[in-house]
Design an enzyme around this catalytic site. Structure first.
Site, short mmCIF file in Angstrom:
data_model
loop_
_atom_site.label_atom_id
_atom_site.label_comp_id
_atom_site.label_asym_id
_atom_site.label_seq_id
_atom_site.Cartn_x
_atom_site.Cartn_y
_atom_site.Cartn_z
N LYS A 83 69.76 73.63 61.02
CA LYS A 83 69.42 74.74 61.42
C LYS A 83 70.12 76.21 61.54
CE LYS A 83 65.46 74.57 63.89
NZ LYS A 83 63.75 74.97 63.28
N ARG A 119 64.99 77.07 69.56
CA ARG A 119 65.14 76.33 69.08
C ARG A 119 66.26 75.25 68.58
NH1 ARG A 119 60.74 77.34 65.31
NH2 ARG A 119 59.80 78.96 65.42
N GLY A 169 60.76 67.87 64.29
CA GLY A 169 59.58 67.64 65.48
C GLY A 169 59.91 66.87 66.83
N MET A 196 63.27 67.39 69.09
CA MET A 196 63.42 67.92 69.45
C MET A 196 62.89 68.56 70.38
SD MET A 196 67.26 67.20 68.93
CE MET A 196 67.21 68.00 67.52
N ARG A 211 65.41 74.47 54.61
CA ARG A 211 66.22 72.96 54.63
C ARG A 211 66.25 72.13 53.51
NH1 ARG A 211 63.15 70.24 59.72
NH2 ARG A 211 61.09 70.79 59.30
N HIS A 264 52.89 66.96 61.32
CA HIS A 264 53.89 65.99 61.89
C HIS A 264 54.07 65.02 61.14
CE1 HIS A 264 55.85 63.33 64.74
NE2 HIS A 264 56.30 64.11 64.50
N ARG A 297 72.71 29.96 44.73
CA ARG A 297 72.97 28.78 45.76
C ARG A 297 71.71 27.32 45.32
NH1 ARG A 297 71.35 34.20 48.92
NH2 ARG A 297 69.77 34.13 47.30
N SER A 347 84.87 35.38 46.48
CA SER A 347 84.24 35.83 46.79
C SER A 347 83.84 35.99 47.77
CB SER A 347 82.82 35.26 45.91
OG SER A 347 81.73 36.51 46.30
N THR A 393 79.95 37.50 53.26
CA THR A 393 80.32 38.31 54.06
C THR A 393 79.29 37.74 55.39
OG1 THR A 393 78.72 40.02 53.69
CG2 THR A 393 80.93 40.07 53.16
N ASP A 417 78.90 35.15 56.61
CA ASP A 417 79.69 33.16 57.47
C ASP A 417 81.27 34.24 57.78
OD1 ASP A 417 77.95 31.62 58.07
OD2 ASP A 417 78.76 30.37 56.41
N CYS A 422 79.56 39.08 47.62
CA CYS A 422 77.67 38.02 48.29
C CYS A 422 77.13 37.64 49.11
CB CYS A 422 78.60 37.35 46.93
SG CYS A 422 79.03 35.29 48.31
N TYR A 450 83.61 43.98 42.59
CA TYR A 450 81.60 43.84 42.12
C TYR A 450 81.40 44.21 43.94
CZ TYR A 450 82.48 38.89 42.65
OH TYR A 450 82.72 37.47 43.21
#
Length: 983
Positions: free
Chosen positions: A102, A172, A181, A183, A414, A534, A647, A864, A867, A869, A933, A953
């Site tokens: 703001k 504000r 809305g 805060m 904004r 809102h 898989r 490959s 991530t 495990d 993967c 990739y």
């Protein structure tokens, strides 16, 4: 005679001096018809001054006696207070994190020369210091605030607390990331029993007393914690007694009664209203800072994934008054339609009102289009400002404005929250209009926008079944289809979500306190409110279907019932838990569960144009995790450039083959095992042919069987799930006959395969070592499928085999030798027909990452990263059991993000970085590649990290592919922008 002349001259000079002096401190004996002081310190519009009395009283002065509770000086890195307004041109470069959204844009609009009421911003750094210093403002900062206030008083020609020309301000919030809305805000600060009289003489009694009652309400609610309903009940009671429907129709005397009643509310709650405006300012600043830690903000940040902000800034700004009659008002508008993206002004305004009236949905506002006929000059200036702002910010804007007696003031701008459809249309249109570059258009799209386009819609809105089920209609506030059970409270919505139940949150209206339930609900329906209420703004930002302003609803919270009055004046009563469907695109409300259809991502030519820009900018290839031909086709439609993970175990769970798999596992007879494998070979080959056909010409990476074998076997039937004897298992005769084993043999085999920690047991490449026939069968199935597609269907299969869960180069070598041996055998059986094939490995064990150079030297053609495990083993967290402690870790700040959703860059990320570099440096094959993967491949933050690492990739589920493509392009753009900035 000379003396007489000198005397007359002296008298004349004294009179001139008196007139000059008191023109800036108007006493009560002067009645100014319209003394609105412009932001140049002079009377800006009406200078008509009617003298009621020639007697001029000495002005009463205001001196604050308030002493704030401050802390000692705390070192600050940045200036704590920043001025804005026409007299203060300042740079906003890279200061959004400090000024908040703001404040940053208020400074920006001031710099553009727009009519912005002056003020100052207290930085987010001050908020951070305040919250970490025992909720006390440093003494030096308070002095800076008072100095900023002094400059604001000079800019306006008014003074806070002055009995004759009082300055009123708004206070504000404003974080660096927009949180509509969430805060707190206080308006009309500076009023008390004395200044209200001064304001009355300036602007008229009605404006003054209406502003006073508003201030008492907001200050009591926001600053002192008095429930809003306590004030609302008094107001409603007085309106009913006076037979008045709308707040704006209250007379001056009635407004004075409201003020008196509101003061009684303070007494009833044992609260003291501070009459000293400086104390009001101090307490309001603290309240805004404190709102940074309120539950609304915490839930909103969790929902939006917002972390790492310093806090909220505080914006102190001179008030302008939209409650001065029929030539005044307030409004909220978007520079383009936030639902569709159409280039049209979209919003609402209220005559004789202040800003909170529109956003809170207290009164039903007028569409912004009516402003053109009601206030043509204001409308024309608003359009001019809109064009300036879109060109400056290169994006659609969400604007708040106030009109004071025909003069327009810009209070906020904004980037507007929008739906997925609107985001795409706006981005492409603005490029074509020359308002933004292709890179800016790409950066304006959020992952959530594309997620919305991947959501289902109602099957047919023209069918009789659909049309006849409509029982009510409201405003289409946020598009999309939602089907769920009715709930009436945010708490019940969160409970339903936790239990996996779809729900529609039905409310009279929503407030910031409801955000937890709004996030949990599948759709939102309110009885009141408009397009900019809102509920609308928050739902639109989250992509939640929302219907607002459905006035035919009557909600009984006590009985948890909803009564709908239909167009035929029939009354229908629904209870909590009844099914309901809402259409946020049309505003339709229907009873029951309506049929949904899958999204049509590829149908939009505008979207395809945007995604072509995305693909031209990204560096990472985006592949899919797909286990069936259907998944593969869907992935290709969504833009997949191949399959990074198939898989094979998922193929084994089909009803027509699960028992064949079990027979292969349970038998100890080599002949019977081979027979079972031969049966599975047929199934696997057919599946592979379908997947390769769907991905013709693109790479398909198939992972050999990975999970522990016990996952395919019958489960225990004991309640405690712990075996203690053979009788704990129920194995029927039919199953035993099909397995060609006795019940006892089956039970013994199952017990033999039981493991204490199966995720670290017989799985992955270890299965291939123990049961090499399994690897041979899967390799044969894939190679034969590829040969069939190439030579019989004239397709171009590109196959890759991935060995799972290796921890050493020797494991890889053992399995790759077996794969190459089988491949060569199949080629020979097919008279020398060949297909290209790559053999690589899945890096999911930390030791494999640490010995990546050895694995690359052993002949791996790709890495490959699994991530999921890799994260599990690096942290030592069981991903199946983290639910018991991970939420506490996140809440307490031990972990900033869930490492199973967003990659841990410092730990797991470092393993990926170092091992990928080692693999590329030591590979003995050309065109060695590395990719992801795990499901992190579809997480935008993770994708950007992988792009920065120069991986080749990422691979993710089919429905996350467009999001990964977008994130990959944005990563490149952000990297180039950062480099350009550093240069």
């Amino acid at each position: 005679m000379l003396n007489s002349l000198l005397f007359n001259i002296i008298v004349l000079l004294v009179v001139i001096q008196l007139i000059y002096t008191y023109s800036f401190t108007v006493p009560k004996s002067l009645n100014i018809k319209n003394p609105f002081v412009g932001y140049n310190g002079r009377l800006s519009r009406s200078n008509s001054i009617k003298m009621v009395s020639v007697e001029i009283e000495p002005p009463k002065t205001y001196v604050s006696t308030f002493t704030p509770d401050l802390t000692g000086d705390v070192p600050l890195q940045y200036q704590p207070v920043h001025m804005f307004g026409k007299n203060h041109k300042g740079s906003t470069d890279d200061l959004k994190f400090l000024l908040g959204g703001k404040g940053y844009n208020l400074v920006g609009m001031s710099n553009l020369g727009l009519s912005v009421p002056p003020g100052f911003v207290i930085s987010t750094e001050v908020c951070n210091v305040y919250l970490n210093a025992g909720s006390r403002i440093p003494e030096k900062v308070w002095k800076e605030i008072l100095f900023g206030l002094k400059q604001l008083e000079n800019d306006t020609g008014r003074k806070l607390g002055d009995p004759h020309r009082p300055l009123l301000v708004s206070v504000r919030s404003g974080a660096a990331i927009s949180m509509p809305g969430m805060m707190d805000t206080v308006l009309n600060l500076g009023l008390n029993d004395v200044t209200v009289e001064g304001l009355s003489s300036n602007f008229g009694e009605k404006v003054a007393w209406d502003s006073y009652r508003r201030f008492l309400n907001m200050f009591g609610d926001v600053v002192l914690g008095i429930p809003h309903h306590a004030f609302e009940e008094r107001l409603t009671s007085l309106k009913n007694a006076a037979n008045v429907k709308l707040d704006k129709d209250l007379s001056v005397d009635q407004l004075k009664q409201v003020v008196k009643a509101y003061k009684d509310v303070y007494l009833n709650y044992n609260k003291v209203f501070p009459s000293d405006p400086i104390e009001q300012l101090y307490q309001s600043i603290l309240a805004v800072f404190n709102s940074w830690n309120n539950p609304r903000v915490i839930k909103y940040c969790e929902a939006e994934g917002i972390t790492g902000l310093l806090g909220t800034a505080v914006n102190v700004q001179a008030m302008c008054f939209g409650n001065m009659g029929e030539t005044s008002g307030t409004g909220v508008c978007f520079t383009r339609n936030p639902n569709t993206g159409d280039k049209e002004l979209y919003g609402e305004y209220l005559v004789n009102a202040q800003g909170e009236d529109v956003v809170a949905g207290i009164r039903t506002p007028e569409p912004i289009s009516k402003l053109k006929s009601a206030m043509p000059l204001v409308y024309s200036e608003l359009l001019r400002n809109i064009n300036i702002l879109e060109r400056h910010y290169n994006d659609m804007q969400d604007i708040e404005f106030t009109v004071q007696e025909g003069e327009l003031f810009m209070l906020q701008t904004r980037s507007g929250k929008r739906t997925g459809q609107a985001a795409v249309n706006i981005a492409v249109d603005m490029v074509h209009e020359g308002l933004c570059t292709i890179d800016q258009a790409i950066m304006s799209i959020k992952p959530e926008h594309l997620k919305q386009l991947l959501h289902p819609q109602f099957s047919s809105t023209d069918s009789a079944e659909y049309v006849n089920s409509i029982v009510s209609k409201g405003l289409p506030a946020s598009p999309g289809a939602a089907v769920g059970k009715i709930v009436f409270t945010p708490e019940d919505a969160e409970k339903s979500n936790a239990e996996g139940e779809k729900c529609i949150l039905v409310r009279e209206d929503t407030s910031p306190e409801d955000v937890g339930g709004m996030w949990a609900a599948d759709g939102i329906l309110t009885a009141t409110g408009g397009y900019t209420s809102h509920a609308s703004v928050v739902a639109r930002g989250w992509g939640k279907p929302c219907v607002c302003g459905c006035s035919s609803l009557a909600i009984n919270l006590e009985s948890k019932q909803l009564t709908i009055t239909t167009g035929k004046n029939e009354k229908i009563t629904l209870n909590e838990g009844d099914w309901m469907s809402i259409n946020g695109e049309t505003g339709d409300v229907m009873i029951g569960k309506k049929t949904l259809r899958p999204p049509t991502f590829q149908d939009s030519t505008v979207l395809q144009e945007l995604m072509s820009w995305v693909d031209n900018r990204k560096r990472l290839r985006v592949l899919a995790n797909a286990d069936t031909p259907e998944d593969a086709y869907e992935a290709r439609i969504n833009g997949a450039q191949g399959i990074g993970l198939t898989r094979t175990e998922h193929m084994f769970f089909a009803e027509d083959r699960i028992n064949v798999v079990r027979k292969m596992i349970l038998t100890t007879d080599p002949v019977k095992r081979q027979q079972a494998l031969n049966e599975l070979l047929v199934f696997q080959r057919k599946d592979f042919e379908g997947i390769l056909e769907a991905m013709d010409g693109l790479p398909v990476t198939v992972r050999l069987l990975d999970p522990p074998l016990h996952e395919f076997l019958p489960r225990l039937h004991r309640e405690d799930k712990v075996p203690s004897s053979s009788t704990d298992f129920v194995i029927d005769d039919k199953f035993a006959e099909e397995m060609e084993m006795s019940k006892e043999e089956i039970i013994h085999a199952i017990q033999r395969l039981q493991e204490v920690n199966p995720m670290l047991g017989l799985r992955g490449c270890r299965l291939g070592v123990v049961i090499p026939e399994l690897v041979e069968m899967q390799t044969r199935a894939l190679v034969e499928a590829a040969l069939n597609n190439k030579y019989n269907k004239f397709l171009n299969p590109c196959i890759e085999i991935m060995i799972p869960l290796i921890g050493s180069a020797s494991e890889f070598k053992h399995q790759s030798d077996l794969i190459h041996k089988t491949t060569k055998q199949v080629f020979n059986e097919n008279y020398g027909k060949l297909v290209d094939i790559k053999v690589g490995t899945m890096i999911e064990v930390p030791r494999a990452a640490l010995t990546a150079s050895e694995i690359a030297k052993a002949g791996a053609e790709f890495f490959s990263y699994g991530t999921n495990d890799l994260t599990q083993m690096t942290y030592g967290f069981s991903r199946d059991d983290v639910g018991g402690f991970l939420p506490i870790y996140l809440k307490s700040g031990i972990l900033e993000k869930d490492p199973f959703q967003t990659i841990d860059q410092n730990g797991v990320g470092e393993l990926i970085k170092s091992s990928a570099a080692a693999g590329k440096a030591n590979a003995i094959v050309p065109h060695f590649k590395c990719g992801i993967c795990g499901e992190h491949g579809g997480d935008p933050q993770s994708v950007k990290f992988f792009s920065d690492l120069r991986l080749n990739y990422v691979s993710c589920s089919p429905f996350r592919i467009p999001i990964a493509r977008l994130a990959a392009a944005q990563a490149v753009i952000e990297e180039e922008l950062a480099k350009k900035k550093n240069d």
